[in-house]
Design a protein around this motif. Structure first.
Motif, short mmCIF file in Angstrom:
data_model
loop_
_atom_site.label_atom_id
_atom_site.label_comp_id
_atom_site.label_asym_id
_atom_site.label_seq_id
_atom_site.Cartn_x
_atom_site.Cartn_y
_atom_site.Cartn_z
N GLN A 11 0.82 -1.22 0.00
CA GLN A 11 0.00 0.00 0.00
C GLN A 11 0.86 1.27 0.00
N ARG A 12 2.13 1.15 0.35
CA ARG A 12 3.01 2.33 0.41
C ARG A 12 3.82 2.52 -0.87
N VAL A 13 3.73 1.59 -1.80
CA VAL A 13 4.48 1.69 -3.05
C VAL A 13 4.12 2.99 -3.75
N GLY A 14 5.15 3.70 -4.19
CA GLY A 14 4.93 4.93 -4.94
C GLY A 14 4.90 6.19 -4.09
N ASP A 15 5.03 6.08 -2.77
CA ASP A 15 4.99 7.28 -1.94
C ASP A 15 6.35 7.95 -1.79
N GLY A 16 7.39 7.37 -2.41
CA GLY A 16 8.71 7.98 -2.37
C GLY A 16 9.52 7.69 -1.11
N LEU A 17 9.00 6.83 -0.25
CA LEU A 17 9.69 6.50 1.00
C LEU A 17 9.93 5.00 1.08
N ALA A 18 11.01 4.65 1.77
CA ALA A 18 11.32 3.23 1.99
C ALA A 18 11.83 3.06 3.41
N GLY A 19 11.55 1.91 3.99
CA GLY A 19 12.02 1.62 5.33
C GLY A 19 13.51 1.34 5.37
N ARG A 37 14.88 -10.88 5.68
CA ARG A 37 14.60 -9.70 6.51
C ARG A 37 13.48 -9.97 7.49
N GLY A 38 13.69 -9.54 8.74
CA GLY A 38 12.66 -9.67 9.76
C GLY A 38 11.68 -8.52 9.66
N SER A 39 10.42 -8.82 9.76
CA SER A 39 9.40 -7.77 9.64
C SER A 39 9.32 -6.93 10.91
N TYR A 40 9.89 -7.41 12.02
CA TYR A 40 9.78 -6.75 13.32
C TYR A 40 10.82 -5.66 13.55
N ASN A 41 11.86 -5.62 12.76
CA ASN A 41 13.01 -4.76 13.02
C ASN A 41 12.65 -3.28 12.97
N ALA A 42 13.16 -2.51 13.95
CA ALA A 42 12.90 -1.07 14.00
C ALA A 42 13.41 -0.41 12.72
N ALA A 43 12.57 0.42 12.13
CA ALA A 43 12.92 1.07 10.87
C ALA A 43 12.44 2.52 10.87
N ILE A 44 13.09 3.29 10.02
CA ILE A 44 12.70 4.68 9.82
C ILE A 44 12.45 4.86 8.32
N LEU A 45 11.49 5.69 7.98
CA LEU A 45 11.18 5.94 6.57
C LEU A 45 12.11 7.02 6.02
N LEU A 46 12.73 6.71 4.88
CA LEU A 46 13.66 7.63 4.24
C LEU A 46 13.27 7.87 2.80
N THR A 47 13.61 9.06 2.30
CA THR A 47 13.46 9.30 0.88
C THR A 47 14.56 8.53 0.16
N GLU A 48 14.45 8.42 -1.15
CA GLU A 48 15.47 7.72 -1.94
C GLU A 48 16.84 8.38 -1.76
N GLU A 49 16.89 9.70 -1.77
CA GLU A 49 18.16 10.41 -1.60
C GLU A 49 18.74 10.18 -0.20
N GLN A 50 17.90 10.25 0.82
CA GLN A 50 18.37 9.98 2.19
C GLN A 50 18.91 8.56 2.30
N HIS A 51 18.19 7.62 1.67
CA HIS A 51 18.60 6.22 1.72
C HIS A 51 19.98 6.05 1.06
N ARG A 52 20.19 6.70 -0.07
CA ARG A 52 21.50 6.62 -0.74
C ARG A 52 22.61 7.18 0.14
#
Length: 119
Positions: A11-19, A37-52
């Motif tokens: 449902q989040r595909v296309g919003d420009g953010l990734a965990g 990958r574990g689905s439980y792991n703490a994550a933060i949403l980043l933009t593509e540029e932030q992720h890079r």
């Protein structure tokens, strides 16, 4: 801040953010704890540029070197990844929230034999 599994749902595909996991999958894999990958792991949403940027800082700091990762404590991993987020320009309040959430996962990982604190 969320769980990795919730961060990357269809449902989040296309919003420009990734965990982005704060307790790296590469770390858990280096310890022999996770193959996928574990689905439980703490994550933060980043933009593509932030992720890079975060990825580049992780590589620069040796956080994809499985031998190095296997020698690190969970505390070290969280602090190193928090520093990568800071260097990439994320707000300190967001970093604090995701690291606090990661710390809440320590008991479950400790029960699986993960070294929690640095010597």
């Amino acid at each position: 801040m969320t769980d990795y599994g919730r961060a990357n749902i269809p449902q989040r595909v296309g919003d420009g953010l990734a965990g982005h996991e704060i307790i790296q999958h590469a770390y858990l894999k280096a310890l022999g704890l996770e193959k996928s990958r574990g689905s439980y792991n703490a994550a933060i949403l980043l933009t593509e540029e932030q992720h890079r940027k975060v990825d580049a800082y992780q590589r620069e700091r040796g956080l994809y070197d499985s031998e190095k990762l296997a020698k690190m404590s969970l505390e070290d991993i969280v602090h190193e990844n928090a520093e990568c987020l800071r260097l990439a320009g994320l707000r300190q309040s967001a970093i604090d929230r995701v690291t606090e959430y990661a710390f809440e996962q320590f008991p479950a990982l400790q029960a699986r034999g993960v070294k929690i604190w640095s010597d």
